[in-house]
Design a protein around this motif. Structure first.
Motif, PDB file in Angstrom:
ATOM      1  N   GLU A 154      -4.217  -6.778  -0.915  1.00  0.00           N
ATOM      2  CA  GLU A 154      -4.346  -5.328  -0.938  1.00  0.00           C
ATOM      3  C   GLU A 154      -5.252  -4.882   0.189  1.00  0.00           C
ATOM      4  O   GLU A 154      -6.149  -5.624   0.619  1.00  0.00           O
ATOM      5  N   VAL A 155      -5.021  -3.667   0.668  1.00  0.00           N
ATOM      6  CA  VAL A 155      -5.766  -3.128   1.795  1.00  0.00           C
ATOM      7  C   VAL A 155      -7.195  -2.790   1.367  1.00  0.00           C
ATOM      8  O   VAL A 155      -7.409  -2.164   0.339  1.00  0.00           O
ATOM      9  N   VAL A 194       6.081  -4.379  -7.991  1.00  0.00           N
ATOM     10  CA  VAL A 194       5.027  -3.462  -7.530  1.00  0.00           C
ATOM     11  C   VAL A 194       5.513  -2.302  -6.667  1.00  0.00           C
ATOM     12  O   VAL A 194       4.796  -1.323  -6.517  1.00  0.00           O
ATOM     13  N   LEU A 195       6.716  -2.393  -6.113  1.00  0.00           N
ATOM     14  CA  LEU A 195       7.231  -1.301  -5.284  1.00  0.00           C
ATOM     15  C   LEU A 195       8.133  -0.405  -6.108  1.00  0.00           C
ATOM     16  O   LEU A 195       8.937  -0.895  -6.890  1.00  0.00           O
ATOM     17  N   PRO A 196       8.029   0.924  -5.902  1.00  0.00           N
ATOM     18  CA  PRO A 196       8.972   1.805  -6.591  1.00  0.00           C
ATOM     19  C   PRO A 196      10.381   1.593  -6.061  1.00  0.00           C
ATOM     20  O   PRO A 196      10.574   1.412  -4.858  1.00  0.00           O
ATOM     21  N   ASN A 197      11.356   1.579  -6.958  1.00  0.00           N
ATOM     22  CA  ASN A 197      12.754   1.383  -6.535  1.00  0.00           C
ATOM     23  C   ASN A 197      13.384   2.693  -6.121  1.00  0.00           C
ATOM     24  O   ASN A 197      13.107   3.718  -6.656  1.00  0.00           O
ATOM     25  N   VAL A 246       7.406  -0.751   4.867  1.00  0.00           N
ATOM     26  CA  VAL A 246       8.807  -0.788   4.454  1.00  0.00           C
ATOM     27  C   VAL A 246       8.943  -0.498   2.957  1.00  0.00           C
ATOM     28  O   VAL A 246       8.271  -1.123   2.135  1.00  0.00           O
ATOM     29  N   ALA A 247       9.818   0.440   2.623  1.00  0.00           N
ATOM     30  CA  ALA A 247      10.093   0.761   1.222  1.00  0.00           C
ATOM     31  C   ALA A 247      11.009  -0.301   0.614  1.00  0.00           C
ATOM     32  O   ALA A 247      11.743  -0.998   1.328  1.00  0.00           O
ATOM     33  N   HIS A 248      10.994  -0.405  -0.710  1.00  0.00           N
ATOM     34  CA  HIS A 248      11.798  -1.399  -1.422  1.00  0.00           C
ATOM     35  C   HIS A 248      13.260  -1.350  -0.985  1.00  0.00           C
ATOM     36  O   HIS A 248      13.868  -2.378  -0.702  1.00  0.00           O
ATOM     37  N   SER A 272       0.856  -1.184   0.000  1.00  0.00           N
ATOM     38  CA  SER A 272       0.000   0.000   0.000  1.00  0.00           C
ATOM     39  C   SER A 272       0.890   1.231   0.000  1.00  0.00           C
ATOM     40  O   SER A 272       1.886   1.272   0.728  1.00  0.00           O
ATOM     41  N   GLY A 273       0.550   2.210  -0.817  1.00  0.00           N
ATOM     42  CA  GLY A 273       1.318   3.452  -0.837  1.00  0.00           C
ATOM     43  C   GLY A 273       2.786   3.269  -1.156  1.00  0.00           C
ATOM     44  O   GLY A 273       3.644   3.998  -0.651  1.00  0.00           O
TER      45      GLY A 273
END
Length: 137
Positions: free
Chosen positions: A90-91, A134-137, A110-112, A19-20
């Motif tokens: 997903e939330v 799915v996570l921005p690097n 937690v970010a990538h 999420s986010g």
């Protein structure tokens, strides 16, 4: 009365919740008081599927209502020897928090780029591939 010698512990189902642009991790209290970051997870109950267990355990542990997207993969965990299933979720509703303070100590989004700090021994390949996607690097 007969005893089953082949009794296996129930499989564990983990929820991979994004999420986010971050993934939810929880810090678990394990028996020695050592704290360990992982995904929300718990035992699959009789008659329950892995995806349903991931959704239920997430609600029980974090108060977050999620829905399953798809099963990412299954394996025997190299550290615990337990059968593991990983479900992308997903939330739907709620805010992640420590809902079960007997099992959990903290939650974190937690970010990538932070994953290696939380899980220094690396993630299961299909989970890492999903998060890479799915996570921005």
């Amino acid at each position: 009365m007969t005893t089953e010698t082949t009794t296996e512990k129930p499989g564990i189902s983990a929820a991979i919740i994004v999420s986010g642009g971050r993934v939810l991790m929880v810090r678990r209290r394990v028996s020695e008081g050592e704290l360990m970051w992982q995904f929300p997870a718990g035992g699959i109950e009789p008659g329950e599927g892995a995806q349903a267990a991931a959704v239920r355990e997430t609600l029980e542990e974090t108060g977050l209502t999620v829905k399953s997207i798809r099963l990412l993969g299954q394996r025997v965990h190299p550290k615990t020897g337990r059968a593991m299933s990983y479900t992308a979720c997903e939330v739907v509703d709620g805010e992640a928090r420590v809902a079960d303070d007997e099992e959990l100590d903290a939650v974190a989004w937690v970010a990538h780029g932070e994953l290696a700090e939380y899980v220094p021994y690396g993630l299961f390949g299909p989970v890492q591939a999903y998060l890479d996607d799915v996570l921005p690097n």
